[in-house]
Design an enzyme around this catalytic site. Structure first.
Site, PDB file in Angstrom:
ATOM      1  N   LYS B  73       0.792  -1.316   0.246  1.00 27.58           N
ATOM      2  CA  LYS B  73      -0.247  -0.345   0.011  1.00 27.58           C
ATOM      3  C   LYS B  73       0.948   1.309  -0.053  1.00 27.58           C
ATOM      4  O   LYS B  73       0.836   2.084  -0.828  1.00 27.58           O
ATOM      5  CB  LYS B  73      -0.935  -0.242   0.988  1.00 27.58           C
ATOM      6  CG  LYS B  73      -1.840   1.316   0.886  1.00 27.58           C
ATOM      7  CD  LYS B  73      -2.908   0.770   2.011  1.00 27.58           C
ATOM      8  CE  LYS B  73      -2.537   0.564   3.782  1.00 27.58           C
ATOM      9  NZ  LYS B  73      -2.638   0.142   5.016  1.00 27.58           N
ATOM     10  N   THR B  75       3.482   1.877  -0.795  1.00 28.83           N
ATOM     11  CA  THR B  75       5.026   1.346  -2.266  1.00 28.83           C
ATOM     12  C   THR B  75       4.152   1.884  -3.122  1.00 28.83           C
ATOM     13  O   THR B  75       4.728   3.092  -3.823  1.00 28.83           O
ATOM     14  CB  THR B  75       5.119   0.030  -1.996  1.00 28.83           C
ATOM     15  OG1 THR B  75       6.013  -0.075  -1.397  1.00 28.83           O
ATOM     16  CG2 THR B  75       5.982  -0.053  -3.351  1.00 28.83           C
ATOM     17  N   ARG B  96       2.586   8.410   6.439  1.00 29.50           N
ATOM     18  CA  ARG B  96       2.553   7.858   8.249  1.00 29.50           C
ATOM     19  C   ARG B  96       3.864   8.324   8.617  1.00 29.50           C
ATOM     20  O   ARG B  96       4.861   7.441   8.176  1.00 29.50           O
ATOM     21  CB  ARG B  96       1.801   7.305   8.813  1.00 29.50           C
ATOM     22  CG  ARG B  96       0.237   7.314   8.769  1.00 29.50           C
ATOM     23  CD  ARG B  96      -0.733   6.223   9.500  1.00 29.50           C
ATOM     24  NE  ARG B  96      -0.243   5.058   8.335  1.00 29.50           N
ATOM     25  CZ  ARG B  96      -0.538   3.973   8.674  1.00 29.50           C
ATOM     26  NH1 ARG B  96      -1.056   3.931  10.129  1.00 29.50           N
ATOM     27  NH2 ARG B  96      -0.494   2.782   7.597  1.00 29.50           N
ATOM     28  N   LYS B 107      13.409  -6.646  12.699  1.00 31.61           N
ATOM     29  CA  LYS B 107      13.681  -5.714  11.667  1.00 31.61           C
ATOM     30  C   LYS B 107      12.759  -4.283  11.119  1.00 31.61           C
ATOM     31  O   LYS B 107      11.759  -4.857  10.829  1.00 31.61           O
ATOM     32  CB  LYS B 107      14.251  -5.690  10.399  1.00 31.61           C
ATOM     33  CG  LYS B 107      15.666  -7.162  10.155  1.00 31.61           C
ATOM     34  CD  LYS B 107      16.530  -6.864   9.485  1.00 31.61           C
ATOM     35  CE  LYS B 107      17.883  -7.826   9.466  1.00 31.61           C
ATOM     36  NZ  LYS B 107      18.592  -8.357   8.214  1.00 31.61           N
ATOM     37  N   ALA B 275      -3.948   2.221  14.017  1.00 29.46           N
ATOM     38  CA  ALA B 275      -4.813   2.510  13.120  1.00 29.46           C
ATOM     39  C   ALA B 275      -6.260   1.617  13.611  1.00 29.46           C
ATOM     40  O   ALA B 275      -7.086   0.747  12.955  1.00 29.46           O
ATOM     41  CB  ALA B 275      -4.323   1.031  11.908  1.00 29.46           C
ATOM     42  N   PHE B 303      -3.828  -0.511   7.533  1.00 28.29           N
ATOM     43  CA  PHE B 303      -4.961  -1.820   7.270  1.00 28.29           C
ATOM     44  C   PHE B 303      -5.404  -1.827   6.166  1.00 28.29           C
ATOM     45  O   PHE B 303      -5.214  -1.028   5.224  1.00 28.29           O
ATOM     46  CB  PHE B 303      -5.568  -2.234   8.804  1.00 28.29           C
ATOM     47  CG  PHE B 303      -5.344  -2.001  10.270  1.00 28.29           C
ATOM     48  CD1 PHE B 303      -3.678  -2.483   9.685  1.00 28.29           C
ATOM     49  CD2 PHE B 303      -5.876  -2.133  11.229  1.00 28.29           C
ATOM     50  CE1 PHE B 303      -2.995  -2.489  11.329  1.00 28.29           C
ATOM     51  CE2 PHE B 303      -5.390  -2.411  12.421  1.00 28.29           C
ATOM     52  CZ  PHE B 303      -3.729  -2.535  12.351  1.00 28.29           C
ATOM     53  N   PHE B 383       4.096  -8.193  -8.592  1.00 29.45           N
ATOM     54  CA  PHE B 383       5.278 -10.012  -8.107  1.00 29.45           C
ATOM     55  C   PHE B 383       5.552 -10.100  -9.371  1.00 29.45           C
ATOM     56  O   PHE B 383       5.121 -10.589 -10.467  1.00 29.45           O
ATOM     57  CB  PHE B 383       4.771  -9.977  -7.183  1.00 29.45           C
ATOM     58  CG  PHE B 383       4.239  -9.781  -5.640  1.00 29.45           C
ATOM     59  CD1 PHE B 383       3.682  -8.554  -6.022  1.00 29.45           C
ATOM     60  CD2 PHE B 383       5.201 -10.032  -4.729  1.00 29.45           C
ATOM     61  CE1 PHE B 383       3.581  -7.720  -4.445  1.00 29.45           C
ATOM     62  CE2 PHE B 383       5.247  -8.808  -3.705  1.00 29.45           C
ATOM     63  CZ  PHE B 383       4.454  -8.260  -3.503  1.00 29.45           C
ATOM     64  N   TRP B 411       6.976  -0.767  -7.978  1.00 29.98           N
ATOM     65  CA  TRP B 411       8.424  -1.514  -7.158  1.00 29.98           C
ATOM     66  C   TRP B 411       9.331  -1.608  -8.225  1.00 29.98           C
ATOM     67  O   TRP B 411      11.269  -1.825  -7.548  1.00 29.98           O
ATOM     68  CB  TRP B 411       7.155  -2.301  -6.955  1.00 29.98           C
ATOM     69  CG  TRP B 411       9.063  -3.526  -5.482  1.00 29.98           C
ATOM     70  CD1 TRP B 411       8.898  -3.398  -4.210  1.00 29.98           C
ATOM     71  CD2 TRP B 411      10.052  -4.021  -5.787  1.00 29.98           C
ATOM     72  NE1 TRP B 411       9.875  -4.147  -3.979  1.00 29.98           N
ATOM     73  CE2 TRP B 411      10.113  -4.797  -5.093  1.00 29.98           C
ATOM     74  CE3 TRP B 411      10.447  -5.236  -7.082  1.00 29.98           C
ATOM     75  CZ2 TRP B 411      12.015  -5.597  -4.738  1.00 29.98           C
ATOM     76  CZ3 TRP B 411      11.138  -6.131  -6.788  1.00 29.98           C
ATOM     77  CH2 TRP B 411      11.657  -5.771  -5.340  1.00 29.98           C
TER      78      TRP B 411
END
Lengths: 558, 558
Positions: B73, B75, B96, B107, B275, B303, B383, B411
């Site tokens: 989202k 990205t 945010r 990580k 959220a 979310f 993807f 991406w």
């Protein structure tokens, strides 16, 4: 017209863009990381590139034992910096950052006062460049990782009754002094007693101020003792694996902050360790950077010279390889009167006899500083009500001690009021008469170090230390900590441990109630009185009066 | 050669000085307050000066219910912003800020990914511009003042068993979830149970993100309920007198942060409320400022659309008077497969049937968004392993719903991969077909509002709410809080409260376990599941691997 308040003067300041201040020191724009238009950090790479440059002359500003009359140590540091620039010397000052929390209890402190201030004053009393927040985060990450280690099986076999690492907040919050944590069942860990200190009391703060670079910072953080096992063997921060992440959190905070005086001269404001359980000086990295960039660096140490200057010499200078060229000892006629027995309410009346009597305090500090091999000049920080005869009494006393006292009017007049002092100090620093040596050698035993400070600096008859404390010191020596300097935690108001004993008391001893090892910072703390590491708020905290007014200005903070 | 990681791409970014990014939006240099060379805050005075300008078009990026396969989202938000700029539109994005604490557990997260990222990524995962630290300070000042009030005589007659205001830290620290504070005797106050939440869970965070200016911020802070008396009457932050000082602490944090995408387009990164117990959107002030400065503003909500978009519409847009022009609903072939019943391990194999089956989840979100009167386009975040047939299946499904799905390859390719999506979105936003209306009117009762969201958005048969909760809602209505919107706290993984019920489940009801009043933020939280407000660290926290390498780069954070 009433004289302007500090905040009014600060708000009227003709601030220059911070890059112009950096330009004065030859800091290129890519090495000056701005925080707004009037604050900046000096980049680590640039600092690293300065290593081969010669150092400027280091001048310490310290003071007599503080009294409610006020001495103006920071004000004199700022004024002297401006004065040196005014007489054509390239000078920078180095002072400490302010703690956020206490400003919400009592009104916040200016950085200096009158026409000798550092700006932006409001930012410096609020979040500034976030250094203290970074210290809070790093400190509390370690705390969370210790409890997390215990939660997940406690492979290090930490005795949960002997976790010495507490948590910190930059807040006056007495409710957090002592708590029971990890309540609420299995998912929240093993209940144990702990508590919070104020951020400036963190060993991480002391380390940030003593570390020479990021590598040294990481090593010192790793060296910190955070807990003990049942067999009393220490558990280190390094064992918890927090030292690397803490260093990452402190990466920006390690870069010194640059701001400016009212006269647009450079001021490094960086670090702020407690002056009791720590050494109370601004960061080594700021001082060393300033020495590479300026010909004269004026810095200060917390409390009076018995604590501040001694720790500056025996901890900061010893460990950082600094060699101060001159010392300015700040005194005021009013404080001399109080040391001479006058009550605060009676300070308005001329009282030359009381001044003379109070000079005993000043005299002992002069002797002490000279004992470190550094030449000293006394600055009489002028107050409007001081009489000529009172000022002359101080001058005569100091002259009789083989030193010199100079009247300084920087509070009222800025650099114009302090050119005589600046000229003397520059001559003293340039004269090359300094031959600095710390008070005691590294090789002396820890208990002897404590006794040496007590006898030679405080002029105590001796030290009271019970067998348990002596055994503890011996144990640390056996563990390899014997070469560390000692950090005395004592009242600032007297050479003795009785805050009411002003002047130059004799016939007392120094009771050592407790000793603590700050293995990362690199000193052994000798606690000689009540030390409060988490303040509380007063019944009517300043916070209740702090707000933004209709013009967006902050009211009630000062 | 292995594809570059997010952090490698981010570190190789050709960042421009932040003033150049500000120039793109016409922000003058005196209104852009730099934090280093690549971050800045936009000054409040400048923001105030924009009031009369027309607004750009607001575009919301939301998503299907998240799955472990990842939807991208953020990205897509970043990519779409770059794509709009690439086709010649003046666009900015609004996202945010990241929370510091969780990065030391797992990580840290990039802001976006691949060639659609916001930089400087490391700063954004560490202290950034200090906003969260300011929130922590403001929150804990209030907490200290509450206990201080009790300590000094408790004139407000607070029932110490009913102090609802906890403390916060931006740290994963389970040991602080439940504590007993004020232990240690008279000087430390009255022992009572309390605890810490993570900073992003603070009502102060939600308020910072909903306040329109500093005056509104102060009013909302004052409105917060912090405790109750024995007669159950509320005690407000204003009664404690903390609202002014908290506003001063938050003064800088209220100014939106400006950074840049990898393609040097402006990105506002500001605020980060939970959220679940909060509304999960970036700040109103950042969104409104961006709308004054750019022709298109792309923002996202936390979310999936059942929670994020619904709260964006019913809380943020309703309260801030925002009117979104278009919605982008992000889906991936992989997530469609998981919603269609495929396990994560089997995602590599083509499975058109599963994609078709999983599209039911997407379809319901499309309907829901259209129900708010805003036109929607589906972005298929591409993807590498997606087959042409799988992509076509999603496109066909969406077309059959009367909408359109566009393949987006930001991406891998940055803006070049997203020009088709950008063109469609711009046309949709420019087309003027949006007629936004919130789901329910202010005047509806609180319990009906909860039921409306459950039935209309989640498609539940009904709501389970016991008499105690209904009575509580009624009491708040009687106290004047009846016009507030509701903020649903539910699992993000399903339309239902069972995270394993993927797709488009039916035949379930929504149990409301608890309701909470956030009187300052301005919503009533309905808790429909387990909500964790203070995370813990895992057995091998990421912090143990985080450190600076020999080149001074951060290792282990990503």
């Amino acid at each position: 017209m009433a004289p302007k308040t500090d905040i009014e003067i600060a708000r009227a300041a003709n601030k220059k863009p911070i890059q112009e201040i950096g330009d004065k020191l030859g800091i290129p724009s890519d090495a000056l990381l701005p925080y707004g238009h009037d604050k900046a950090k000096v980049g680590q790479d640039f600092i690293n590139s300065l290593a081969d440059r010669p150092d400027g002359k280091l001048i310490l500003v310290t003071a007599i034992n503080p009294t409610p009359a006020g001495e103006g140590k920071t004000t004199t540091t700022v004024g002297l910096g401006d004065g040196l620039n005014a007489i054509g010397r390239r000078a920078a000052i180095c002072i400490r950052e302010a703690s956020l929390g206490p400003n919400f209890g009592m009104k916040g402190g200016a950085a200096g006062g009158g026409y000798a201030q550092v700006v932006p004053m409001e930012d410096m009393n609020l979040h500034f460049t976030g250094d203290f927040h970074a210290i809070t985060s790093a400190h509390n990450l370690l705390a969370a990782m210790i409890d997390n280690h215990i939660y997940w099986g406690n492979a290090l076999e930490i005795d949960i009754r002997r976790v010495t690492w507490r948590r910190v907040l930059d807040m006056n919050d007495r409710a957090l002094r002592q708590i029971t944590a990890s309540l609420g069942g299995v998912a929240n860990g093993f209940p144990r007693e702990t508590g919070f200190d104020i951020t400036v009391a963190s060993e991480v703060m002391a380390i940030l101020c003593l570390a020479t670079d990021l590598k040294d910072l990481e090593k010192r953080l790793g060296d910190m003792i955070v807990a003990y096992r049942r067999d009393k063997s220490p558990v280190y921060c390094r064992d918890i694996g927090a030292d690397g992440a803490m260093t990452v959190l402190l990466k920006d905070a390690m870069q010194p902050n640059l701001v400016q005086t009212l006269e647009n001269n450079p001021a490094f404001v960086h670090g702020g360790p407690f002056a009791n359980i720590a050494h109370g000086c601004n960061s080594v990295i700021a001082t060393k950077t300033a020495l590479k960039l300026a010909d004269y660096v004026v810095t200060e140490a917390g409390f009076g010279a018995d604590l501040g200057a001694e720790k500056f010499f025996d901890i900061k200078c010893r460990k950082a390889g600094l060699s101060p060229a001159a010392v300015v000892l700040v005194a005021t006629v009013r404080a001399m009167k109080m040391n001479g027995g006058v009550a605060k309410a009676d300070l308005g009346a001329e009282n030359v006899d009381a001044v003379k009597k109070g000079c005993a305090n000043l005299g002992r500090h002069i002797e002490n500083v000279q004992g470190f091999g550094v030449p000293v000049v006394v600055a009489i920080n002028h107050f409007a009500g001081d009489s000529a005869a009172e000022v002359q009494a101080v001058k005569d006393f100091v002259a009789a001690q083989g030193s010199e006292a100079v009247l300084a009017k920087h509070w009222a007049d800025g650099s114009a009021g302090v050119t005589e002092l600046a000229t003397k100090v520059a001559a003293l620093a340039d004269g090359g008469s300094a031959a600095f040596a710390p008070l005691y050698p590294d090789a002396m035993s820890l208990s002897e170090k404590i006794e040496t400070v007590a006898k030679r600096i405080y002029r105590a008859d001796g030290v009271e230390m019970d067998q348990k404390i002596r055994a503890q010191l011996k144990e640390w020596e056996d563990q390899g900590y014997g070469a560390l300097p000692v950090c005395m935690a004592k009242t600032q108001y007297s050479f003795s441990t009785d805050p009411n004993l002003r002047g130059a008391p004799t016939g007392f001893s120094i009771p050592v109630r407790e000793v603590r090892l700050s293995a990362g910072a690199g000193f052994v703390v000798a606690i000689c009185g009540e030390i409060m590491t988490m303040p509380g708020l007063p019944s009517a905290p300043a916070a209740q009066s702090i707000r933004l007014n209709a013009d967006g200005e902050i009211e009630g903070l000062f």
